[in-house]
Design a protein around this motif. Sequence first.
Motif, mmCIF file in Angstrom:
data_model
loop_
_atom_site.group_PDB
_atom_site.id
_atom_site.type_symbol
_atom_site.label_atom_id
_atom_site.label_comp_id
_atom_site.label_asym_id
_atom_site.label_seq_id
_atom_site.Cartn_x
_atom_site.Cartn_y
_atom_site.Cartn_z
ATOM 1 N N LEU A 45 186.407 37.038 80.238
ATOM 2 C CA LEU A 45 187.660 36.308 80.134
ATOM 3 C C LEU A 45 187.884 36.034 78.659
ATOM 4 N N LEU A 46 189.061 36.408 78.134
ATOM 5 C CA LEU A 46 189.399 36.167 76.738
ATOM 6 C C LEU A 46 190.426 35.060 76.668
ATOM 7 N N THR A 47 190.213 34.113 75.756
ATOM 8 C CA THR A 47 191.137 32.994 75.590
ATOM 9 C C THR A 47 191.439 32.808 74.110
ATOM 10 N N SER A 48 192.599 32.234 73.842
ATOM 11 C CA SER A 48 192.936 31.909 72.451
ATOM 12 C C SER A 48 193.578 30.532 72.422
ATOM 13 N N ILE A 49 193.391 29.838 71.295
ATOM 14 C CA ILE A 49 194.034 28.544 71.109
ATOM 15 C C ILE A 49 194.788 28.559 69.789
ATOM 16 N N LEU A 74 189.714 32.948 68.941
ATOM 17 C CA LEU A 74 189.658 33.810 70.116
ATOM 18 C C LEU A 74 188.250 33.693 70.671
ATOM 19 N N ARG A 75 188.143 33.343 71.947
ATOM 20 C CA ARG A 75 186.829 33.193 72.567
ATOM 21 C C ARG A 75 186.675 34.227 73.679
ATOM 22 N N ILE A 76 185.458 34.757 73.803
ATOM 23 C CA ILE A 76 185.136 35.724 74.838
ATOM 24 C C ILE A 76 184.077 35.080 75.732
ATOM 25 N N VAL A 136 190.759 33.942 63.512
ATOM 26 C CA VAL A 136 191.757 34.735 62.809
ATOM 27 C C VAL A 136 192.665 33.787 62.034
ATOM 28 N N ASP A 137 193.408 34.338 61.068
ATOM 29 C CA ASP A 137 194.222 33.506 60.187
ATOM 30 C C ASP A 137 195.425 32.870 60.862
ATOM 31 N N LEU A 138 196.046 33.594 61.810
ATOM 32 C CA LEU A 138 197.257 33.100 62.463
ATOM 33 C C LEU A 138 197.038 32.960 63.964
ATOM 34 N N SER A 139 197.694 31.972 64.557
ATOM 35 C CA SER A 139 197.558 31.739 65.996
ATOM 36 C C SER A 139 197.946 32.973 66.794
ATOM 37 N N ILE A 140 197.184 33.246 67.833
ATOM 38 C CA ILE A 140 197.437 34.378 68.718
ATOM 39 C C ILE A 140 198.449 33.932 69.770
ATOM 40 N N THR A 141 199.519 34.730 69.933
ATOM 41 C CA THR A 141 200.545 34.396 70.911
ATOM 42 C C THR A 141 200.388 35.181 72.202
ATOM 43 N N ALA A 142 199.714 36.321 72.167
ATOM 44 C CA ALA A 142 199.457 37.119 73.357
ATOM 45 C C ALA A 142 198.268 38.029 73.093
ATOM 46 N N LEU A 143 197.533 38.358 74.164
ATOM 47 C CA LEU A 143 196.407 39.272 74.024
ATOM 48 C C LEU A 143 196.244 40.081 75.300
ATOM 49 N N THR A 178 196.435 42.185 70.100
ATOM 50 C CA THR A 178 196.885 40.806 69.936
ATOM 51 C C THR A 178 198.211 40.781 69.177
ATOM 52 N N SER A 179 198.988 39.749 69.442
ATOM 53 C CA SER A 179 200.164 39.464 68.625
ATOM 54 C C SER A 179 199.979 38.053 68.082
ATOM 55 N N HIS A 180 200.641 37.774 66.934
ATOM 56 C CA HIS A 180 200.387 36.519 66.230
ATOM 57 C C HIS A 180 201.686 35.832 65.815
ATOM 58 N N VAL A 181 201.607 34.530 65.628
ATOM 59 C CA VAL A 181 202.741 33.725 65.195
ATOM 60 C C VAL A 181 203.304 34.275 63.889
#
Length: 185
Positions: free
Chosen positions: A112-116, A121-123, A137-144, A155-158
């Motif tokens: 399970l992959l999660t981002s905050i 990004l946590r696995i 990562v430098d910028l918040s992840i908006t989708a993965l 991944t996509s980022h803010v």
Amino acid sequence: MAGGWIERFNLQSGISRGNYVDALKGESAAHNGEVIGIACDAANTIMISAGYHGDVKVWDFKCRQLKYKWEVGCSLLKIVFHRSNGLLATVADDLVIRLFDVIAQSEDGKWLLTSIMDGTLRIWDVILARQIDAIQVDLSITALSLSPNMDILATSHVDQNGVYMWANQVMFSGAASFASYGSGK
């Protein structure tokens, strides 16, 4: 879906094939309030829906009958259903990720992959119920999204145009980590 309404249509004809109604609660819709997610299993035997107010429901896809339901206890923001193992991940406004075994058939070795919003990004290893890696990562992840054979993570980022691709190092070296794969454009 803001009113809790879920309706099934024939894709070719566009004709309605019926709606999903929680008759046990005396409702005229599937949920009381906004529907935040819908998912189906690979054989279209069940449909899972989640309401903003924290209710998750499992329906018989063809009969449109409610089979199971449970209350999370707080507002839901997103659901992700993994068709191969029947696991449903929910994200709630209390910032807790909950994992449910919807079908009771689980394959070994799933992640399970999660981002905050802080860019972490946590696995997680679902079977062991523990974190196996974390990446900052430098910028918040908006989708993965993880590829079916788990070798590429997108991944996509803010405030960024494009999709970033990450190669799963465990596929090449045995290390449980992802490495950047390209510029993201």
